[in-house]
Design a protein around this motif. Structure first.
Motif, PDB file in Angstrom:
ATOM      1  N   MET A 106       0.830  -1.207   0.000  1.00  0.00           N
ATOM      2  CA  MET A 106       0.000   0.000   0.000  1.00  0.00           C
ATOM      3  C   MET A 106       0.864   1.256   0.000  1.00  0.00           C
ATOM      4  N   ARG A 107       1.895   1.282   0.822  1.00  0.00           N
ATOM      5  CA  ARG A 107       2.734   2.488   0.916  1.00  0.00           C
ATOM      6  C   ARG A 107       3.607   2.667  -0.325  1.00  0.00           C
ATOM      7  N   SER A 108       4.106   1.583  -0.888  1.00  0.00           N
ATOM      8  CA  SER A 108       5.014   1.684  -2.031  1.00  0.00           C
ATOM      9  C   SER A 108       4.308   2.188  -3.285  1.00  0.00           C
ATOM     10  N   LYS A 109       2.988   2.079  -3.339  1.00  0.00           N
ATOM     11  CA  LYS A 109       2.255   2.556  -4.508  1.00  0.00           C
ATOM     12  C   LYS A 109       1.839   4.012  -4.393  1.00  0.00           C
ATOM     13  N   GLY A 110       2.101   4.622  -3.252  1.00  0.00           N
ATOM     14  CA  GLY A 110       1.807   6.037  -3.092  1.00  0.00           C
ATOM     15  C   GLY A 110       0.331   6.359  -3.019  1.00  0.00           C
ATOM     16  N   TYR A 111      -0.491   5.432  -2.518  1.00  0.00           N
ATOM     17  CA  TYR A 111      -1.909   5.702  -2.390  1.00  0.00           C
ATOM     18  C   TYR A 111      -2.153   6.797  -1.351  1.00  0.00           C
ATOM     19  N   VAL A 112      -3.309   7.428  -1.444  1.00  0.00           N
ATOM     20  CA  VAL A 112      -3.680   8.482  -0.497  1.00  0.00           C
ATOM     21  C   VAL A 112      -4.691   7.965   0.524  1.00  0.00           C
ATOM     22  N   THR A 113      -5.624   7.121   0.102  1.00  0.00           N
ATOM     23  CA  THR A 113      -6.590   6.510   1.011  1.00  0.00           C
ATOM     24  C   THR A 113      -6.635   5.011   0.760  1.00  0.00           C
ATOM     25  N   MET A 114      -7.273   4.301   1.676  1.00  0.00           N
ATOM     26  CA  MET A 114      -7.392   2.852   1.539  1.00  0.00           C
ATOM     27  C   MET A 114      -8.251   2.467   0.346  1.00  0.00           C
ATOM     28  N   LEU A 115      -9.138   3.349  -0.087  1.00  0.00           N
ATOM     29  CA  LEU A 115     -10.034   3.035  -1.194  1.00  0.00           C
ATOM     30  C   LEU A 115      -9.364   3.136  -2.560  1.00  0.00           C
ATOM     31  N   ASP A 116      -8.203   3.729  -2.635  1.00  0.00           N
ATOM     32  CA  ASP A 116      -7.553   3.949  -3.935  1.00  0.00           C
ATOM     33  C   ASP A 116      -7.361   2.674  -4.748  1.00  0.00           C
ATOM     34  N   PRO A 117      -6.828   1.582  -4.184  1.00  0.00           N
ATOM     35  CA  PRO A 117      -6.665   0.371  -5.012  1.00  0.00           C
ATOM     36  C   PRO A 117      -7.993  -0.220  -5.467  1.00  0.00           C
ATOM     37  N   PHE A 118      -9.052  -0.071  -4.654  1.00  0.00           N
ATOM     38  CA  PHE A 118     -10.363  -0.564  -5.070  1.00  0.00           C
ATOM     39  C   PHE A 118     -10.870   0.201  -6.284  1.00  0.00           C
ATOM     40  N   GLN A 119     -10.704   1.511  -6.248  1.00  0.00           N
ATOM     41  CA  GLN A 119     -11.173   2.321  -7.371  1.00  0.00           C
ATOM     42  C   GLN A 119     -10.316   2.102  -8.613  1.00  0.00           C
ATOM     43  N   GLN A 120      -9.048   1.822  -8.408  1.00  0.00           N
ATOM     44  CA  GLN A 120      -8.156   1.584  -9.535  1.00  0.00           C
ATOM     45  C   GLN A 120      -8.503   0.285 -10.259  1.00  0.00           C
ATOM     46  N   ILE A 121      -8.856  -0.752  -9.511  1.00  0.00           N
ATOM     47  CA  ILE A 121      -9.136  -2.062 -10.104  1.00  0.00           C
ATOM     48  C   ILE A 121     -10.619  -2.249 -10.395  1.00  0.00           C
ATOM     49  N   TYR A 122     -11.473  -1.863  -9.466  1.00  0.00           N
ATOM     50  CA  TYR A 122     -12.901  -2.136  -9.591  1.00  0.00           C
ATOM     51  C   TYR A 122     -13.726  -0.948 -10.070  1.00  0.00           C
ATOM     52  N   GLY A 123     -13.138   0.229 -10.136  1.00  0.00           N
ATOM     53  CA  GLY A 123     -13.875   1.391 -10.594  1.00  0.00           C
ATOM     54  C   GLY A 123     -14.422   2.228  -9.447  1.00  0.00           C
ATOM     55  N   LYS A 124     -14.834   3.452  -9.781  1.00  0.00           N
ATOM     56  CA  LYS A 124     -15.283   4.391  -8.764  1.00  0.00           C
ATOM     57  C   LYS A 124     -16.602   3.994  -8.127  1.00  0.00           C
ATOM     58  N   ARG A 125     -17.483   3.373  -8.902  1.00  0.00           N
ATOM     59  CA  ARG A 125     -18.767   2.979  -8.330  1.00  0.00           C
ATOM     60  C   ARG A 125     -18.589   1.907  -7.258  1.00  0.00           C
ATOM     61  N   MET A 126     -17.724   0.946  -7.506  1.00  0.00           N
ATOM     62  CA  MET A 126     -17.465  -0.081  -6.510  1.00  0.00           C
ATOM     63  C   MET A 126     -16.726   0.512  -5.315  1.00  0.00           C
ATOM     64  N   GLY A 127     -15.834   1.446  -5.594  1.00  0.00           N
ATOM     65  CA  GLY A 127     -15.150   2.127  -4.499  1.00  0.00           C
ATOM     66  C   GLY A 127     -16.136   2.861  -3.607  1.00  0.00           C
ATOM     67  N   GLY A 128     -17.168   3.453  -4.219  1.00  0.00           N
ATOM     68  CA  GLY A 128     -18.197   4.129  -3.438  1.00  0.00           C
ATOM     69  C   GLY A 128     -18.992   3.165  -2.579  1.00  0.00           C
ATOM     70  N   LEU A 129     -19.276   1.963  -3.093  1.00  0.00           N
ATOM     71  CA  LEU A 129     -19.992   0.961  -2.303  1.00  0.00           C
ATOM     72  C   LEU A 129     -19.159   0.492  -1.106  1.00  0.00           C
ATOM     73  N   LEU A 130     -17.866   0.302  -1.339  1.00  0.00           N
ATOM     74  CA  LEU A 130     -16.996  -0.143  -0.251  1.00  0.00           C
ATOM     75  C   LEU A 130     -16.779   0.947   0.784  1.00  0.00           C
ATOM     76  N   PHE A 131     -17.015   2.187   0.397  1.00  0.00           N
ATOM     77  CA  PHE A 131     -16.902   3.294   1.341  1.00  0.00           C
ATOM     78  C   PHE A 131     -17.935   3.172   2.457  1.00  0.00           C
ATOM     79  N   ILE A 132     -19.107   2.599   2.155  1.00  0.00           N
ATOM     80  CA  ILE A 132     -20.194   2.545   3.133  1.00  0.00           C
ATOM     81  C   ILE A 132     -19.842   1.697   4.352  1.00  0.00           C
ATOM     82  N   PRO A 133     -19.427   0.411   4.202  1.00  0.00           N
ATOM     83  CA  PRO A 133     -19.053  -0.352   5.398  1.00  0.00           C
ATOM     84  C   PRO A 133     -17.828   0.215   6.106  1.00  0.00           C
ATOM     85  N   ALA A 134     -16.913   0.804   5.327  1.00  0.00           N
ATOM     86  CA  ALA A 134     -15.746   1.418   5.961  1.00  0.00           C
ATOM     87  C   ALA A 134     -16.170   2.584   6.843  1.00  0.00           C
TER      88      ALA A 134
END
Length: 540
Positions: A106-134
């Motif tokens: 996570m740190r080596s990729k320079g992400y800003v939030t935990m949701l960044d890899p989800f949005q990168q692979i699964y898209g912003k809509r899925m990232g938004g869904l995962l935001f809810i339980p988080a």
């Protein structure tokens, strides 16, 4: 209830100290440079959090009012005892596992939030869904902290519990609003120091009180209540393991944790801080366990609730605010992003305060905070970082299946009756059915397997031509394959691939084993990463 002047003075001094430290951190953030640098400073502290401050703030990821009061409550409650106080070991192991397997990628990729890899692979809509339980997990955790704090202060200085919760939440929200992660990090140093000193000063006084029996005797013998060591019956083993895994694995995918990871000055530092924090969690749990044991060994009628030495230490502790969830994945200027984050922090603080005012148990909120995080986000994080070939279709399937099994399993703390009755269910005193079967772990494993299975199935159906490209509604297979080929032009700059060597962009008509289990974008270094390693890493 008596009014404790000394307690009031101690709390005022503590609040002023926290506020001053937060203001100083805010001044440091304001003078950190351009608007872009200020937004990064607010979110991840400018990625320059060192070993000392980082160790404190990483430990404070879990050690706070909820952790201290929850541990003491678990040891004290007759139906639980030390055997059921799982947080110290569970959260320590979660930090160790996080440092071993999750912090570095996570740190080596320079992400800003935990949701960044989800949005990168699964898209912003899925990232938004995962935001809810988080978000729900963070809110339950913050509510547990505010609830513990309000009950503590109301005992010490005889004020209404609602007023103490609101004032404390306002102060925590204020310094986070103006200072961001710098404020949280540096106030963590002050808070942990006060917690450590306050707890250990109080323990000798509590042990020496004439109303307190020998805690060694009450550990294994019933006197005022059942022994505080507690027991785990044979029919409770699966339930105990279910809760333990929830804390251990559900303690990893938290924005509060990964914000500390991403604010570390290097990936190696992020790992070291995780290990230091694991040790810190164990150390900070010792006095809390003793406080719970003392409470179980105290003749309550002999010690008025207002003068119990067990509560004296709480006058300067339990003011540890859960870092609010920050999401900046919007198209806006850096100045606008800063204001969006500030508004989000305020709204989150108000929501957590409302939840704290309505709660009846710190212990219940403590477990609920990791519930959806464990069942939904943890398996998704495993897939997005370590399982090749997963896509949005699998992520949605895992999300829905895990959520369905969790909700239908019921929740006694929320008075939610189960719809699916697993073996070993029983009613509690409120008529709510409890589950002894480890259905939470079942839901987590189901979510994980559903993600993998549906991802590979969707990939096969589209790439084999069984389904036409127009049915790729999430743009997760056909469009993703096109993007992969087009993105290869990025490597031309590194002079590692010639333009005529690039494969043409066209739909695949066959499927191979290597292509099925390949998901290269999960570990590609983004250009903005401060530690982007260049040619070799980009080719891997």
């Amino acid at each position: 209830m008596a009014f404790h002047v000394e307690g009031l003075i101690a709390i005022i001094v503590f609040y002023l100290l926290i506020l001053l430290v937060g203001i100083w951190a805010a001044w440091r953030t304001k003078n950190s440079g351009s608007a872009e640098e200020r937004s990064e400073a607010i979110i991840v502290g400018g990625r320059d959090i060192g070993l000392l401050v980082g160790g404190f703030t990483m430990t404070a990821t879990w050690v706070g009012g909820g952790y201290i009061n929850g541990t003491a409550e678990a040891v004290y409650v007759p139906d639980y005892g030390l055997a059921w106080a799982q947080a110290p070991i569970g959260y320590s192991l979660s930090l160790i596992l996080g440092g071993l397997f999750f912090a570095k990628p996570m740190r080596s990729k320079g992400y800003v939030t935990m949701l960044d890899p989800f949005q990168q692979i699964y898209g912003k809509r899925m990232g938004g869904l995962l935001f809810i339980p988080a978000l729900m997990g963070e809110m339950f955790w913050a509510a547990a902290i505010f609830s513990a704090l309000g009950a503590t202060i109301s005992v010490i200085i005889d004020v209404d519990v609602r007023a103490s919760v609101i004032v404390s939440a306002l102060i925590a929200t204020l310094y986070t609003l103006v200072g961001g992660l710098y404020s949280v990090a540096y106030t963590d140093v002050v808070q942990l120091f006060c917690i450590f000193v306050g707890l250990w000063i109080s323990v000798p006084f509590a042990l020496s009180h004439p109303a307190v029996s020998d805690i060694g005797f009450t550990a294994v013998h019933a006197k005022y209540q059942e022994p505080w060591l507690g027991t785990i019956e044979s029919f409770e083993v699966y339930s105990w393991l279910d809760s333990f895994l929830l804390l251990m694995l559900g303690g990893i995918p938290w924005q509060a944790y990964f914000q500390r990871v991403l604010s570390s000055s290097s990936a190696t530092y992020a790992q070291v801080l995780s290990f230091l924090a694991a040790f810190g969690c164990l150390v900070m749990a010792l006095p809390a366990i003793l406080i719970g044991a003392i409470g179980a060994s105290t003749a309550s009628p002999q010690v008025p609730h207002t003068s119990s030495p067990i509560l004296v230490h709480l006058c300067i502790v339990h003011m540890h605010s859960c870092q609010q969830w920050i999401s900046t994945n919007v198209h806006a200027s850096d100045k606008e992003i800063v204001w969006v984050m500030r508004i989000t922090v305020f709204v989150f603080g108000a929501s957590a305060t409302a939840m704290a005012l309505l709660t009846k148990t710190v212990y219940g909120l403590w477990y609920l905070s990791s519930d959806l995080v464990y069942i939904i986000i943890f398996p998704q994080l495993l897939c997005v970082l370590f399982v090749k070939g997963t896509n949005t279709y699998g992520a949605v399937a895992g999300y829905v299946s895990g959520l369905f099994l969790r909700i239908t399993g019921g929740e006694p703390y929320l008075y939610l009756q189960p719809l699916i009755f697993y073996p070993g269910y029983y009613p509690d005193k409120n008529g709510i059915y409890n589950q002894r079967f480890p259905f939470k772990t079942l839901a987590m494993v189901t979510s994980f397997l559903a993600n993998i299975g549906i991802s590979y199935l969707a990939k096969y159906l589209f790439e084999s031509g069984s389904l036409p490209p127009k049915l790729d509604l999430f743009d997760a297979v056909v469009a993703r394959h096109s993007e992969e080929n087009m993105d290869k032009t990025i490597l031309v700059r590194n002079e590692n691939i010639k333009l005529d060597e690039l494969a043409p962009v066209k739909p695949r008509q066959s499927i191979t084993l290597s292509s099925t289990f390949t998901n290269k974008e999960a570990f590609l270094n983004i250009d903005s990463s401060p530690e982007g390693s260049g040619t070799e890493d980009n080719l891997q």
